[in-house]
Each structure stands twice: as structure tokens, then as C-alpha cells.
Scaffold this active site. Structure first.
Site, PDB file in Angstrom:
ATOM      1  N   ASN A   1       0.822  -1.207   0.000  1.00 26.24           N
ATOM      2  CA  ASN A   1       0.000   0.000   0.000  1.00 26.24           C
ATOM      3  C   ASN A   1       0.861   1.265   0.000  1.00 26.24           C
ATOM      4  OD1 ASN A   1      -2.328   1.942   0.541  1.00 26.24           O
ATOM      5  ND2 ASN A   1      -3.328  -0.010   0.187  1.00 26.24           N
ATOM      6  N   ARG A   2       0.258   2.404   0.407  1.00 23.68           N
ATOM      7  CA  ARG A   2       0.866   3.699   0.079  1.00 23.68           C
ATOM      8  C   ARG A   2       1.686   4.335   1.195  1.00 23.68           C
ATOM      9  NH1 ARG A   2      -3.786   2.950  -2.422  1.00 23.68           N
ATOM     10  NH2 ARG A   2      -3.820   3.296  -4.673  1.00 23.68           N
TER      11      ARG A   2
ATOM     12  N   HIS B   1       2.993   0.078  -3.019  1.00 32.26           N
ATOM     13  CA  HIS B   1       3.483  -1.301  -3.066  1.00 32.26           C
ATOM     14  C   HIS B   1       5.006  -1.423  -3.250  1.00 32.26           C
ATOM     15  CE1 HIS B   1      -0.578  -2.452  -2.700  1.00 32.26           C
ATOM     16  NE2 HIS B   1      -0.935  -2.486  -3.962  1.00 32.26           N
TER      17      HIS B   1
ATOM     18  N   GLU C   1      -6.466  -7.731   1.648  1.00 29.62           N
ATOM     19  CA  GLU C   1      -5.023  -7.648   1.880  1.00 29.62           C
ATOM     20  C   GLU C   1      -4.786  -7.389   3.367  1.00 29.62           C
ATOM     21  OE1 GLU C   1      -3.464  -4.745  -1.207  1.00 29.62           O
ATOM     22  OE2 GLU C   1      -5.577  -4.841  -1.707  1.00 29.62           O
TER      23      GLU C   1
ATOM     24  N   GLN D   1      -7.044  -4.433   3.933  1.00 32.29           N
ATOM     25  CA  GLN D   1      -7.442  -3.556   2.833  1.00 32.29           C
ATOM     26  C   GLN D   1      -8.460  -4.323   2.007  1.00 32.29           C
ATOM     27  OE1 GLN D   1      -5.981  -0.482   2.434  1.00 32.29           O
ATOM     28  NE2 GLN D   1      -6.786   0.176   0.468  1.00 32.29           N
TER      29      GLN D   1
ATOM     30  N   HIS E   1      -1.510 -10.065  -2.589  1.00 31.58           N
ATOM     31  CA  HIS E   1      -2.459  -9.284  -3.390  1.00 31.58           C
ATOM     32  C   HIS E   1      -3.309 -10.154  -4.328  1.00 31.58           C
ATOM     33  CE1 HIS E   1      -4.127  -5.722  -5.095  1.00 31.58           C
ATOM     34  NE2 HIS E   1      -3.216  -4.912  -4.598  1.00 31.58           N
ATOM     35  N   SER E   2      -3.832 -11.277  -3.820  1.00 35.46           N
ATOM     36  CA  SER E   2      -4.719 -12.110  -4.647  1.00 35.46           C
ATOM     37  C   SER E   2      -6.082 -11.438  -4.816  1.00 35.46           C
ATOM     38  CB  SER E   2      -4.914 -13.480  -3.997  1.00 35.46           C
ATOM     39  OG  SER E   2      -3.720 -14.227  -4.084  1.00 35.46           O
TER      40      SER E   2
HETATM   41  C1  GLA Z   1      -4.203  -1.868  -3.614  1.00 37.54           C
HETATM   42  C2  GLA Z   1      -4.520  -0.421  -3.600  1.00 37.54           C
HETATM   43  C3  GLA Z   1      -5.383  -0.074  -4.778  1.00 37.54           C
HETATM   44  C4  GLA Z   1      -4.721  -0.489  -6.063  1.00 37.54           C
HETATM   45  C5  GLA Z   1      -4.334  -1.935  -6.003  1.00 37.54           C
HETATM   46  C6  GLA Z   1      -3.489  -2.354  -7.184  1.00 37.54           C
HETATM   47  O1  GLA Z   1      -5.313  -2.628  -3.331  1.00 37.54           O
HETATM   48  O2  GLA Z   1      -5.118   0.003  -2.396  1.00 37.54           O
HETATM   49  O3  GLA Z   1      -5.644   1.301  -4.783  1.00 37.54           O
HETATM   50  O4  GLA Z   1      -3.591   0.308  -6.285  1.00 37.54           O
HETATM   51  O5  GLA Z   1      -3.590  -2.208  -4.847  1.00 37.54           O
HETATM   52  O6  GLA Z   1      -4.040  -2.019  -8.387  1.00 37.54           O
END
Ligand code: GLA
Length: 369
Positions: free
Chosen positions: A100-101, A126, A332, A304, A195-196
Site C-alpha cells: 500500500n501507500r 506497493h 489484503e 485492505q 495481493h490475490s
Molecule cells: C491496492 C490499492 C489499490 C490499487 C491496487 C493495485 O489494493 O489500495 O488502490 O492500487 O492495490 O491495483
């Protein structure tokens, strides 16, 4: 020996064999840097999962529906070239070093400032431009599964410290378990997840909007327009984010709600009940058509829930495969996004001499009509 005893012995031997499961390894192409990629197929009762060394990615999970019909319940591609060409979905990958960010790709540890690549508008997503999802991990068959190892060098994508990561995927009676172990030689930040994208219909094309989701969380972390948490833990009560009772995803996804508009659907972190580090339920998904149920448990403090809002059907690879909006959902399990810049969130810092262990299990079952 009586025939009866012989029968009992044979029966217990076959049960033992069935419970043992199997792990096989096959070639899955060559990464752009020339490294051979392997695919490990793990089988146990009611589940078959394939994991490749490129990004330590889950390529398929096959489970039966309520009538016993087996299908793949995750999105992906039939060959490696699709995964290499697609730089935006992270299908099945272990994302890191920071899933994530991170706001503006900036954070500091012990007074040292670090800058990592900004690859998602003004922010980092990521782990940067070449995250763990794009690297070839070292695979090793273990009992009931595969262990994937990656050593990320000091300074990789701007992160401090040599980080050693072991991710073990194992299968047990309808379940895929993921164990993460991390250690470093300098203070750093780490937030790994898988991230499935689940599509319980098993066809990769039916949208997930009719799936019923339950998230045992009283709060979530609202975001700004760059999908960075504002720092507030907001109550889900009275909002479309209240999934404490199982609710169809599509029931409120188009509500006139600022948070849903910012993200184009659900793409938020829920604050799980229970302690960070203790195993608890992170969510449950039910597809009434197939009868498939997915239950997620984790030691992580958050999840997430992402409804595949950015999937747009773009076709990748020689086979020209693509997946349309809302055809997969992600759960996630993680520490909260942008934790390095929110001292009140559970810490993602890892210090030399520490070993961090977390675990997440995806259990598949079915529900009668
Ligand atoms: C995560 C992020 C989303 C998106 C996906 C990948 O779930 O929170 O905003 O970027 O990854 O596409």
C-alpha cells in the site's frame, strides 16, 4: 488378521495418504532478466494452489463449489508474459517492502529522512517502481508447501537495511496459509501482504458485486484524494463501510458517499478487532451462486478491502487476457497504509536483531442452498 481389521488398516492408510498432500515443481517461463521462473503446485484435501517464484505470486487456487465442481477462484494469466506486462494489478503477488501507500514516498526513521519512488500520482505504492512483486524469489519445497526467500539489499528502492524475507505457503484441508518472516540489518519499515483477487464464481468474469462480505471491524481509516489515510479511525456505524453483518458488496457501493467516490468503490483499510499479533478473523466472503465461502484469518491489525475498481479489462501477454472492473476482490491483511507517517498507527518499523512473524490463512468451504 480378520478381514475387518484389514479393512480398517487399509482405510486409515488411504486417509493418511490423502491428508499428506503433495508439492510438485514445474517450469513457468523466463523473467525479463533471464532468470528461470518455477511454479510450485501444492495439493491437499479440497484445495490445489499454484505459486510461482516471480513475485512469489499465487497463480491459481482451485476449490470445489457446493456441487463439487472444481474451479480457479483467483484472477491471473495463463502464462508469465501476462504478469510481466501488467504493471498495475499486482495479481497474486507478495507486495513489499511496503504494501500500500506511503505519502509522497517520504518517511523518517530515527531522524534520517528517506525518499522512495513515487509511482502512484504523488505517492508511493506497493514498494516502489520495482517492488517485490517484480522480483524472482528463491523457491524451496517444504512439507505441504513452498518457502519463498528474497533478500532486498540496503538501499533497494530507497529503503534502508538489507531485508531478508521468507514467505511460506502451505496447504491444509481447504486452506492456504501464508507465513511471513522478516529480519533486517538496519532499522527499516516493512509491510508485506498478498495481493490475490478472489472471484468465488470461479470463472474470472462474473463481478463480485453480488458476493456477501463480512468484516469484523468497528472502524476504518478514511483517506484523502490520494488514498492516503487522514489519520482518523472513523466508526463504520451508519456508513456503507459497516460490514459487521454480511452485506452484498453491490448494495451500497454506488451510494452518495465521499469516500466511495474518491476510491471508485471500496479501497480502504479496516481496523480489525482484537490484538495486533493475535490470530483473528479478517473477513468472510460468500458467493450464493457457487456456494463458495472464503474465510480469512490473520495476525495483522488491518485489512485492505479492495473491490478491483481499477481493473479495466486491458489485455496482456501473447494470450491477450484481461480482467474487467469488479471481477475480483482483495482482502489484503496488513499494517495500515502510510503507517511510517502516523505514529499513532501500529508501527511498521523493524530493527536489527528482531524477527517479525505474521500469518494469514485463506480457508475455503461451501454453504448449502
Ligand atoms: C491496492 C490499492 C489499490 C490499487 C491496487 C493495485 O489494493 O489500495 O488502490 O492500487 O492495490 O491495483
Amino acid at each position: 488378521m480378520t478381514m475387518r481389521w484389514l479393512g480398517i488398516m487399509l482405510l486409515s492408510m488411504t486417509t493418511a495418504l490423502a491428508a499428506q498432500g503433495s508439492v510438485t515443481k514445474t517450469a513457468f517461463g523466463t523473467a525479463p532478466d533471464g532468470t528461470a521462473v518455477d511454479l510450485y503446485t501444492l495439493k491437499s484435501e479440497g484445495i490445489e494452489a499454484s505459486i510461482m517464484t516471480y513475485g512469489a505470486r499465487v497463480v491459481s487456487i482451485k476449490t470445489p463449489d457446493r456441487d463439487g465442481k472444481v474451479a480457479n477462484v483467483v484472477l491471473g494469466y495463463s502464462a508469465l508474459d501476462g504478469y510481466v506486462a501488467d504493471k498495475s494489478t499486482y495479481f497474486g503477488a507478495i507486495v513489499g517492502r511496503y504494501g500500500n501507500r506511503i505519502a509522497f514516498g517520504k518517511f523518517s526513521i530515527d531522524g534520517h529522512q528517506y525518499q522512495i519512488p513515487t509511482n502512484n500520482n504523488a505517492n508511493s505504492l506497493h514498494g516502489g517502481t520495482v517492488g517485490f512483486d517484480r522480483l524472482v524469489w528463491q523457491g524451496k519445497a517444504i512439507t505441504d508447501g513452498v518457502e519463498m526467500t528474497l533478500v532486498s539489499k540496503d538501499g533497494d528502492q530507497g529503503f534502508p537495511g538489507t531485508l531478508t524475507v521468507h514467505v511460506r505457503y502451505t496447504v491444509h484441508h481447504g486452506a492456504l496459509r501464508i507465513d511471513y518472516v522478516e529480519s533486517t540489518d538496519k532499522p527499516t519499515v516493512v509491510n508485506l501482504t498478498n495481493h490475490s483477487y478472489f472471484n468465488l464464481a470461479g470463472d474470472g468474469t462474473t463481478t463480485i458485486l453480488n458476493d456477501e462480505v463480512m468484516l469484523p471491524a468497528d472502524q476504518y481509516t478514511p483517506v484523502d484524494t490520494g488514498l492516503i489515510p487522514t489519520g482518523v479511525l472513523a466508526p463504520v456505524e451508519g456508513t456503507p463501510f459497516d460490514f459487521r453483518k454480511a452485506t452484498a458488496i453491490g448494495a451500497r457501493i454506488h451510494d452518495d458517499n465521499e469516500q466511495l467516490k474518491i476510491a471508485g468503490g471500496y479501497d480502504h483499510n479496516w481496523v480489525l478487532r482484537g490484538k495486533n499479533g493475535e490470530v483473528k478473523t479478517a473477513g468472510r466472503v460468500y458467493d450464493a451462486n457457487s456456494g463458495r465461502v472464503l474465510t480469512v484469518t490473520t495476525t495483522e491489525p488491518g485489512v485492505q478491502f479492495y473491490t478491483g475498481n481499477f481493473l479495466d479489462g486491458t489485455k496482456y501477454g501473447a494470450a491477450q487476457e484481461g480482467h474487467a472492473k469488479n471481477t475480483g476482490l482483495c482482502l489484503e491483511t496488513q499494517h495500515f497504509p502510510d503507517s511510517p507517517n502516523h505514529p499513532a498507527f501500529p508501527t511498521t518499523e523493524l530493527k536489527p536483531g528482531e524477527t517479525r512473524h505474521s500469518t494469514t490463512t485463506f480457508t475455503f468451504s461451501t454453504h448449502a442452498k
